[in-house]
Design a protein around this motif. Structure first.
Motif, short mmCIF file in Angstrom:
data_model
loop_
_atom_site.label_atom_id
_atom_site.label_comp_id
_atom_site.label_asym_id
_atom_site.label_seq_id
_atom_site.Cartn_x
_atom_site.Cartn_y
_atom_site.Cartn_z
N TRP A 69 9.00 -8.35 3.06
CA TRP A 69 7.91 -8.07 3.98
C TRP A 69 6.72 -7.43 3.26
N TRP A 70 6.99 -6.51 2.34
CA TRP A 70 5.92 -5.86 1.59
C TRP A 70 5.17 -6.87 0.73
N GLN A 71 5.91 -7.79 0.13
CA GLN A 71 5.28 -8.83 -0.68
C GLN A 71 4.39 -9.72 0.19
N PHE A 72 4.88 -10.08 1.36
CA PHE A 72 4.09 -10.90 2.27
C PHE A 72 2.86 -10.14 2.76
N SER A 73 3.03 -8.86 3.09
CA SER A 73 1.93 -8.06 3.62
C SER A 73 0.81 -7.89 2.59
N THR A 74 1.20 -7.59 1.36
CA THR A 74 0.18 -7.36 0.34
C THR A 74 -0.59 -8.63 0.00
N ARG A 75 0.00 -9.78 0.27
CA ARG A 75 -0.68 -11.04 -0.02
C ARG A 75 -1.51 -11.54 1.15
N PHE A 76 -1.01 -11.39 2.37
CA PHE A 76 -1.65 -12.05 3.51
C PHE A 76 -2.22 -11.10 4.58
N LEU A 77 -1.76 -9.85 4.65
CA LEU A 77 -2.16 -8.99 5.76
C LEU A 77 -3.10 -7.86 5.38
N LEU A 78 -3.01 -7.37 4.16
CA LEU A 78 -3.77 -6.19 3.77
C LEU A 78 -4.94 -6.59 2.88
N ASP A 79 -6.13 -6.16 3.26
CA ASP A 79 -7.31 -6.49 2.47
C ASP A 79 -7.26 -5.84 1.09
N LYS A 80 -6.83 -4.59 1.07
CA LYS A 80 -6.69 -3.86 -0.19
C LYS A 80 -5.39 -3.08 -0.13
N ALA A 81 -4.36 -3.65 -0.70
CA ALA A 81 -3.03 -3.07 -0.57
C ALA A 81 -2.89 -1.82 -1.44
N PRO A 82 -2.33 -0.74 -0.87
CA PRO A 82 -2.05 0.45 -1.68
C PRO A 82 -0.87 0.19 -2.61
N LYS A 83 -0.67 1.08 -3.58
CA LYS A 83 0.44 0.92 -4.50
C LYS A 83 1.78 1.06 -3.80
N THR A 84 1.83 1.93 -2.82
CA THR A 84 3.04 2.11 -2.03
C THR A 84 2.68 2.00 -0.55
N PRO A 85 3.62 1.59 0.29
CA PRO A 85 3.30 1.39 1.70
C PRO A 85 3.02 2.68 2.44
#
Length: 226
Positions: A69-85
């Motif tokens: 889920w984190w991998q999917f989120s950082t690619r498709f849901l978050l404009d600028k993903a943090p290093k940790t959720p």
């Protein structure tokens, strides 16, 4: 010392050290524990938006962020993903309410008032209760859920209080399937694909990307299975 100052001191001097001693990283108000498979458990102490200088009410929020889920989120849901959720990045979440472990929801210290800091003395009360809650309930549970089999069994169980984070709009069966993407093919993956196909495009953010992920996982796994 104001309520706000007492709250910040509580996190810095008491709660943060307890979590770091258990392997969590991060700084107030959010700490993360990462497993060898890349799954995250998140502890977040969130202040109410209605707080004043004289009173700080807060919630103890817990979240599970499985690696797929984190991998999917950082690619498709978050404009600028943090290093940790962060807490809101969790796929499953719940709040820690120690009074629920007592008959009639009546904690001997907190009662039904919940987590409240008004001064240094009330902060000390919260620290006493929260430290016990973290060390005897929260941390052991989150550490246990770092084992993927335990996590999946817990999420499948009917009598449990981990809910799908509502802001993601995912049906529970789909959310559980996302935890199991590297567990091999099965009827649950096929069912999740059909569920996502039936949902309106505006029901789930990046629905088409999610559907593509599920289908590719099914196809690749099936192709590689003897």
């Amino acid at each position: 010392m104001t309520a706000q100052e007492s709250f910040r001191a509580m996190l810095r001097d008491s709660i943060g050290p307890v979590l770091r001693d258990a392997g969590f990283t991060g700084t107030a108000p959010t700490w993360c524990l990462r497993s060898g498979r890349g799954d995250f458990a998140v502890v977040n102490l969130a202040r109410s938006r209605w707080n004043t200088a004289d009173e700080v009410r807060f919630d103890v929020n817990l979240a599970l962020v499985p690696q797929p889920w984190w991998q999917f989120s950082t690619r498709f849901l978050l404009d600028k993903a943090p290093k940790t959720p962060r807490f809101h990045d969790g796929l499953f979440d719940k709040q820690s309410h120690p009074e629920r472990r007592y008959a009639g929801w009546q904690h001997p210290v907190l009662g039904r008032e919940g987590w409240v800091v008004r001064d240094a003395a009330s902060a000390d009360v919260c620290v006493e209760v929260l430290r016990e809650e973290l060390t005897t309930v929260v941390i052991p549970e989150l550490v246990a859920l770092q084992h993927r089999g335990t996590l999946i069994a817990t999420l499948r169980a009917e009598a449990q209080d981990w809910g799908v984070a509502f802001w993601h709009g995912l049906p529970r069966k789909v959310a559980i399937t996302l935890v199991m993407l590297d567990e091999g093919p099965g009827p649950e993956l096929a069912e999740a694909i059909n569920i996502v196909r039936s949902l309106p495009a505006d029901r789930i953010k990046a629905r088409d990307a999610l559907l593509d992920l599920l289908i590719r996982t099914q196809t690749q796994t099936s192709t590689n299975t003897p």
